[in-house]
Scaffold this motif. Structure first.
Motif, mmCIF file in Angstrom:
data_model
loop_
_atom_site.group_PDB
_atom_site.id
_atom_site.type_symbol
_atom_site.label_atom_id
_atom_site.label_comp_id
_atom_site.label_asym_id
_atom_site.label_seq_id
_atom_site.Cartn_x
_atom_site.Cartn_y
_atom_site.Cartn_z
ATOM 1 N N UNK A 120 -7.135 -9.425 -12.033
ATOM 2 C CA UNK A 120 -6.473 -8.555 -10.839
ATOM 3 C C UNK A 120 -7.030 -7.313 -10.305
ATOM 4 N N UNK A 121 -7.763 -6.684 -11.182
ATOM 5 C CA UNK A 121 -8.275 -5.277 -11.080
ATOM 6 C C UNK A 121 -9.253 -5.052 -9.939
ATOM 7 N N UNK A 122 -9.181 -3.967 -9.266
ATOM 8 C CA UNK A 122 -10.120 -3.647 -8.209
ATOM 9 C C UNK A 122 -11.529 -3.089 -8.915
ATOM 10 N N UNK A 123 -11.251 -2.568 -10.275
ATOM 11 C CA UNK A 123 -12.326 -2.102 -10.890
ATOM 12 C C UNK A 123 -11.992 -2.315 -12.468
ATOM 13 N N UNK A 124 -13.332 -2.333 -13.040
ATOM 14 C CA UNK A 124 -13.371 -2.738 -14.593
ATOM 15 C C UNK A 124 -14.006 -1.245 -15.285
ATOM 16 N N UNK A 125 -13.583 -0.691 -15.852
ATOM 17 C CA UNK A 125 -14.330 0.395 -16.584
ATOM 18 C C UNK A 125 -15.472 -0.137 -17.298
ATOM 19 N N UNK A 126 -16.796 0.155 -16.677
ATOM 20 C CA UNK A 126 -18.178 0.090 -17.716
ATOM 21 C C UNK A 126 -18.549 -1.365 -17.337
ATOM 22 N N UNK A 127 -17.930 -1.921 -16.321
ATOM 23 C CA UNK A 127 -18.348 -3.358 -16.283
ATOM 24 C C UNK A 127 -18.389 -3.787 -14.842
ATOM 25 N N UNK A 128 -19.267 -4.824 -14.391
ATOM 26 C CA UNK A 128 -19.657 -4.988 -13.038
ATOM 27 C C UNK A 128 -19.393 -6.703 -12.906
ATOM 28 N N UNK A 129 -18.363 -7.280 -14.023
ATOM 29 C CA UNK A 129 -18.031 -8.714 -13.849
ATOM 30 C C UNK A 129 -17.137 -9.243 -12.791
ATOM 31 N N UNK A 130 -17.262 -10.414 -12.530
ATOM 32 C CA UNK A 130 -16.357 -10.671 -11.333
ATOM 33 C C UNK A 130 -14.788 -10.487 -11.655
ATOM 34 N N UNK A 131 -14.300 -10.132 -10.557
ATOM 35 C CA UNK A 131 -12.891 -9.817 -10.454
ATOM 36 C C UNK A 131 -12.306 -10.047 -9.268
ATOM 37 N N UNK A 132 -11.125 -10.395 -9.038
ATOM 38 C CA UNK A 132 -10.265 -10.713 -7.732
ATOM 39 C C UNK A 132 -10.126 -9.547 -7.026
ATOM 40 N N UNK A 133 -10.237 -8.163 -7.504
ATOM 41 C CA UNK A 133 -9.999 -6.832 -6.800
ATOM 42 C C UNK A 133 -8.820 -6.907 -5.930
ATOM 43 N N UNK A 134 -7.639 -7.468 -6.377
ATOM 44 C CA UNK A 134 -6.327 -7.383 -5.717
ATOM 45 C C UNK A 134 -5.550 -6.274 -5.727
ATOM 46 N N UNK A 135 -5.581 -5.870 -6.913
ATOM 47 C CA UNK A 135 -4.613 -4.646 -7.188
ATOM 48 C C UNK A 135 -5.646 -3.241 -7.264
ATOM 49 N N UNK A 136 -4.919 -2.178 -6.960
ATOM 50 C CA UNK A 136 -5.578 -0.956 -6.801
ATOM 51 C C UNK A 136 -5.675 -0.244 -8.155
ATOM 52 N N UNK A 137 -6.204 -0.898 -9.332
ATOM 53 C CA UNK A 137 -6.053 -0.471 -10.486
ATOM 54 C C UNK A 137 -7.664 -0.311 -11.266
ATOM 55 N N UNK A 138 -7.717 0.311 -12.063
ATOM 56 C CA UNK A 138 -9.057 0.343 -12.978
ATOM 57 C C UNK A 138 -8.779 0.060 -14.249
ATOM 58 N N UNK A 139 -8.893 -0.818 -15.102
ATOM 59 C CA UNK A 139 -8.621 -1.365 -16.344
ATOM 60 C C UNK A 139 -10.071 -1.244 -17.139
ATOM 61 N N UNK A 140 -9.639 -1.078 -18.465
ATOM 62 C CA UNK A 140 -10.442 -1.036 -19.494
ATOM 63 C C UNK A 140 -10.512 -2.119 -20.599
#
Length: 190
Positions: A84-104
């Motif tokens: 769901x995350x917009x950003x993943x710390x240290x990763x460019x893996x595919x994500x939906x990007x629906x929530x304005x959160x950055x996850x680790x």
């Protein structure tokens, strides 16, 4: 009401059992056309990079993004939160990007460092919620529209943004149905 549970990998059957215990029908989602028959979607835990690849392989990626953009409630747990995350710390893996959160990812350590903890979740009432963390992520950063619902120490582990709900832990691995009911109440007709 019928809730879809993304059934490509991970703990989808356990989510279906929790939904059944809430008295709600669920269906396993493996094809884009199945999304038309649901009022909400759960993206379970699992392995987020594999999940992203499988979502692309089964042509589910864009339809799930569209589903969320149309206002259908989506609940992501563990790897589902990463998706769901917009950003993943240290990763460019595919994500939906629906929530304005950055996850680790794997923020609490490896599989052997999995643990349970009692969380204070005011939105669920006074009693603590026993959370099961397995190679769990956490939310590193939230945007303005995101409401923090629970933290473990300084780490954000449960958040909501409108019709999106994200948990770093596995509520489906406990008998406490409050978080599933909270999600169902987000849909409105529960």
């Amino acid at each position: 009401m019928r809730i879809g549970v993304l059934a490509l990998q991970g703990a989808f059957i356990e989510h279906q059992k929790s939904l059944a215990a809430c008295g709600v029908e669920s269906m396993q989602i493996r094809k884009p056309e199945q999304l038309e028959a649901i009022q909400g979607l759960i993206i379970p835990g699992g392995e987020s990079t594999t999940m992203g690849k499988l979502m692309h392989q089964f042509d589910l990626f864009e339809p799930i993004v569209e589903l969320g953009q149309q206002g259908t409630p989506i609940f992501g747990t563990c790897a589902g939160m990463i998706m769901l995350a917009r950003e993943i710390y240290g990763s460019e893996q595919p994500r939906l990007g629906l929530m304005d959160i950055e996850v680790e990812r794997n923020a609490f350590g490896r599989q052997v460092e999995s643990f349970e903890a009692d969380l204070e979740v005011p939105a669920l009432g006074e009693d603590p919620f026993k959370a099961v963390f397995i190679r769990a992520p956490y939310i590193h950063r939230v945007g303005d529209p995101v409401e923090i619902l629970a933290q473990y120490g300084e780490k954000i582990v449960l958040a909501r943004q409108g019709h999106y709900l994200a948990a770093a832990f596995h509520p489906e691995l406990t008998e406490d149905l409050r978080l599933h009911r909270y999600f169902l109440n987000m849909i409105g007709s529960y």
